[in-house]
Every structure is written in structure tokens, then in C-alpha cells.
Write a protein that holds these residues in place. Structure first.
Motif, PDB file in Angstrom:
ATOM      1  N   ALA A 150      68.025  97.607  84.766  1.00  0.00           N
ATOM      2  CA  ALA A 150      68.610  97.101  84.176  1.00  0.00           C
ATOM      3  C   ALA A 150      68.355  95.397  83.707  1.00  0.00           C
ATOM      4  O   ALA A 150      68.140  95.027  83.627  1.00  0.00           O
ATOM      5  CB  ALA A 150      70.124  97.554  84.782  1.00  0.00           C
ATOM      6  N   ASP A 151      68.288  95.195  85.983  1.00  0.00           N
ATOM      7  CA  ASP A 151      67.679  94.344  85.634  1.00  0.00           C
ATOM      8  C   ASP A 151      66.621  93.541  84.896  1.00  0.00           C
ATOM      9  O   ASP A 151      66.494  92.229  84.955  1.00  0.00           O
ATOM     10  CB  ASP A 151      67.382  94.418  87.663  1.00  0.00           C
ATOM     11  N   ARG A 152      65.678  94.298  85.225  1.00  0.00           N
ATOM     12  CA  ARG A 152      64.034  94.028  84.056  1.00  0.00           C
ATOM     13  C   ARG A 152      64.558  93.597  82.803  1.00  0.00           C
ATOM     14  O   ARG A 152      64.039  92.740  82.111  1.00  0.00           O
ATOM     15  CB  ARG A 152      63.061  94.720  83.788  1.00  0.00           C
ATOM     16  N   GLY A 153      65.371  94.351  81.859  1.00  0.00           N
ATOM     17  CA  GLY A 153      65.787  93.878  80.839  1.00  0.00           C
ATOM     18  C   GLY A 153      66.747  93.115  80.989  1.00  0.00           C
ATOM     19  O   GLY A 153      66.642  91.968  79.849  1.00  0.00           O
ATOM     20  N   GLU A 154      67.781  92.633  81.911  1.00  0.00           N
ATOM     21  CA  GLU A 154      68.104  91.554  81.439  1.00  0.00           C
ATOM     22  C   GLU A 154      67.230  90.426  81.671  1.00  0.00           C
ATOM     23  O   GLU A 154      67.133  89.389  80.952  1.00  0.00           O
ATOM     24  CB  GLU A 154      69.135  91.826  82.778  1.00  0.00           C
ATOM     25  N   ARG A 155      65.903  90.309  82.480  1.00  0.00           N
ATOM     26  CA  ARG A 155      65.402  89.786  82.767  1.00  0.00           C
ATOM     27  C   ARG A 155      64.564  88.574  81.294  1.00  0.00           C
ATOM     28  O   ARG A 155      64.539  87.908  81.074  1.00  0.00           O
ATOM     29  CB  ARG A 155      64.567  90.296  84.070  1.00  0.00           C
ATOM     30  N   ALA A 182      65.243  90.019  78.518  1.00  0.00           N
ATOM     31  CA  ALA A 182      66.280  89.147  77.663  1.00  0.00           C
ATOM     32  C   ALA A 182      66.614  87.894  77.670  1.00  0.00           C
ATOM     33  O   ALA A 182      66.310  86.800  76.535  1.00  0.00           O
ATOM     34  CB  ALA A 182      67.476  90.099  77.283  1.00  0.00           C
ATOM     35  N   ALA A 183      66.596  87.463  79.135  1.00  0.00           N
ATOM     36  CA  ALA A 183      67.036  85.333  79.303  1.00  0.00           C
ATOM     37  C   ALA A 183      65.735  84.888  78.838  1.00  0.00           C
ATOM     38  O   ALA A 183      65.435  84.300  78.271  1.00  0.00           O
ATOM     39  CB  ALA A 183      67.283  85.306  80.538  1.00  0.00           C
ATOM     40  N   LYS A 217      65.101  85.107  75.001  1.00  0.00           N
ATOM     41  CA  LYS A 217      65.822  84.392  74.015  1.00  0.00           C
ATOM     42  C   LYS A 217      65.946  82.749  74.554  1.00  0.00           C
ATOM     43  O   LYS A 217      65.392  82.120  73.198  1.00  0.00           O
ATOM     44  CB  LYS A 217      67.409  84.572  74.735  1.00  0.00           C
ATOM     45  N   LYS A 229      73.260  92.816  71.331  1.00  0.00           N
ATOM     46  CA  LYS A 229      72.591  93.526  72.614  1.00  0.00           C
ATOM     47  C   LYS A 229      74.108  93.210  73.824  1.00  0.00           C
ATOM     48  O   LYS A 229      74.622  93.689  74.670  1.00  0.00           O
ATOM     49  CB  LYS A 229      71.947  93.777  73.045  1.00  0.00           C
ATOM     50  N   ALA A 230      73.964  91.544  73.745  1.00  0.00           N
ATOM     51  CA  ALA A 230      74.868  91.279  75.505  1.00  0.00           C
ATOM     52  C   ALA A 230      76.434  91.492  75.057  1.00  0.00           C
ATOM     53  O   ALA A 230      76.890  92.087  76.204  1.00  0.00           O
ATOM     54  CB  ALA A 230      74.744  89.976  75.077  1.00  0.00           C
ATOM     55  N   ALA A 262      76.795  94.992  76.376  1.00  0.00           N
ATOM     56  CA  ALA A 262      76.550  95.350  77.342  1.00  0.00           C
ATOM     57  C   ALA A 262      77.968  95.204  78.285  1.00  0.00           C
ATOM     58  O   ALA A 262      78.510  94.706  79.151  1.00  0.00           O
ATOM     59  CB  ALA A 262      75.686  94.997  77.936  1.00  0.00           C
TER      60      ALA A 262
END
Length: 212
Positions: free
Chosen positions: A158-163, A165-166, A169, A207-208, A211
Motif C-alpha cells: 500500500a505504501d509502495r503504491g502511494e509512493r 502514485a505520488a 502524479k 484512484k485516490a 481509496a
């Protein structure tokens, strides 16, 4: 503030305290040669923190002293002192190296090793291999981090996905802002890419939102 100006300020401060307070002048001196002699500076900082000399010099805290007089960031001071104490306990022989015939590992790499050893769940064989890379082979932080970071300091999916994605972006936003004015590619192609980039940003936003 430029490096040259900082060095001049440190030199002036060292001279000002040379006769009245040799201990204070010595810490300032070691800060000036920090990049080539981090161990000497780390030892001086560790000793000053323990002795409370910064109180005698009129500072409200050790952090205020190192930041105001030595121009060192708090995180740098923590890495320096933490690495020095770690070597005192774990590899005191490293502290006696001359830096020429026997290279000294960077404080950043030693700090990485220290945190790895303190991290719960880190396999002993990994810590030993990392210690070999840092202390014996004197590998730089970039090399050991690339080789061991995911093993020693793993992040969740989950953290990897957020990183990721950021990061995506930020890159997409930057590209979107550049495309309207670019002369590097044909206008038609720029418009096509801009449309694709916009869809990427919309997908990330969707996606954000889902979530949240």
C-alpha cells in the motif's frame, strides 16, 4: 547562505574563542573540516552534548547550538553522533583509521548500518553482510541502500503504491505544464501526449478518491 560565507563565519568564530574557550573553538574547527574528517567532528559533538558545554556558551539547547554556531542540521547531527557511538561500541578499530591507507566509511553508510542493526526482524546474516560492505569494503550509502533497503526497511504494498502514485502524479503534472509551450516536438504530437497525460492524472485522482 553560501558555503564560502559559512566557512568564513566559522573561521571567525573559531578565532574569537581560541583563547577564551579552547573547547568551543575546537568544536568549531572540526565543523570546518567536517567533510574530510567526520569522525573528529562526531567525537567533538558527542563530547559536547554529554558535557553540556553548550549551556555554558549561552545556548538554550544542544540543537540550537549546533544549528546556530556550527550551521549543522539536526538530522545531520543525529546521524553523526549516532554513527560515532555505534562505532565505539561495535567497531572501535574503525575510529583509529587514518583515512588514507585505511579508508573511513561515510557517516551516512554507518548510520544506515546502525539503523539496520536496530531494526527488529532484520536477519542476522543480512546485518553481517551489510557490515562487511560498510565497514570493510567502505561502500557508499548509495550502493548499500540500493542493495539492502528493500530487505532491511521493507515497505508495504500500500505504501509502495502511494509512493509510486505520488511520483507519477508529479512527473505527469510537470509534463502537462511543459507541453503547451514546448518547441521540441510538433504541436500535434504535443497535443496528443497532453491528452494522454491528462487521462493519467484523471485516473490517479479517481484512484485516490476511491481509496479515501
Amino acid at each position: 547562505m553560501t558555503k564560502t560565507k559559512v566557512d568564513a563565519e566559522l573561521a571567525a568564530a573559531e578565532e574569537a574563542h581560541a583563547d577564551s574557550d579552547p573547547e568551543r573553538a575546537n568544536v568549531i574547527r572540526t565543523a570546518r573540516v567536517f567533510k574530510s574528517s567526520w569522525i573528529e567532528l562526531a567525537e567533538a559533538l558527542t563530547r559536547t552534548r554529554r558535557s553540556g558545554g553548550w549551556k555554558r556558551w549561552g545556548f538554550g539547547s544542544f540543537e540550537e547550538y549546533t544549528k546556530s554556531e556550527l550551521h549543522l542540521r539536526p538530522e545531520t547531527v543525529e546521524k553523526l553522533t549516532g554513527s560515532f557511538v555505534f562505532l565505539q561500541k561495535r567497531a572501535p578499530d574503525v575510529l583509529s583509521r587514518d583515512g588514507l591507507t585505511t579508508p573511513i566509511p561515510s557517516y551516512q553508510a554507518v548510520d544506515f548500518l546502525r539503523r539496520a542493526e536496530e531494526s527488529e526482524g532484520t536477519p542476522r546474516d543480512v546485518v553481517e553482510a551489510l557490515g562487511q560492505r560498510v565497514l570493510s569494503e567502505v561502500a557508499p550509502l548509495s550502493a548499500v541502500s540500493r542493495q539492502y533497503k528493500d530487505v532491511v526497511f521493507p515497505i508495504s504494498e500500500a505504501d509502495r503504491g502511494e509512493r509510486d502514485a505520488a511520483t507519477l502524479k508529479a512527473a505527469a503534472t510537470r509534463l502537462r505544464d511543459l507541453l503547451p509551450e514546448t518547441k521540441a516536438i510538433p504541436k500535434k504530437l504535443a497535443n496528443e501526449v497532453a491528452g494522454a497525460v491528462e487521462r493519467v492524472l484523471e485516473a490517479l485522482e479517481a484512484k485516490a478518491g476511491a481509496a479515501a
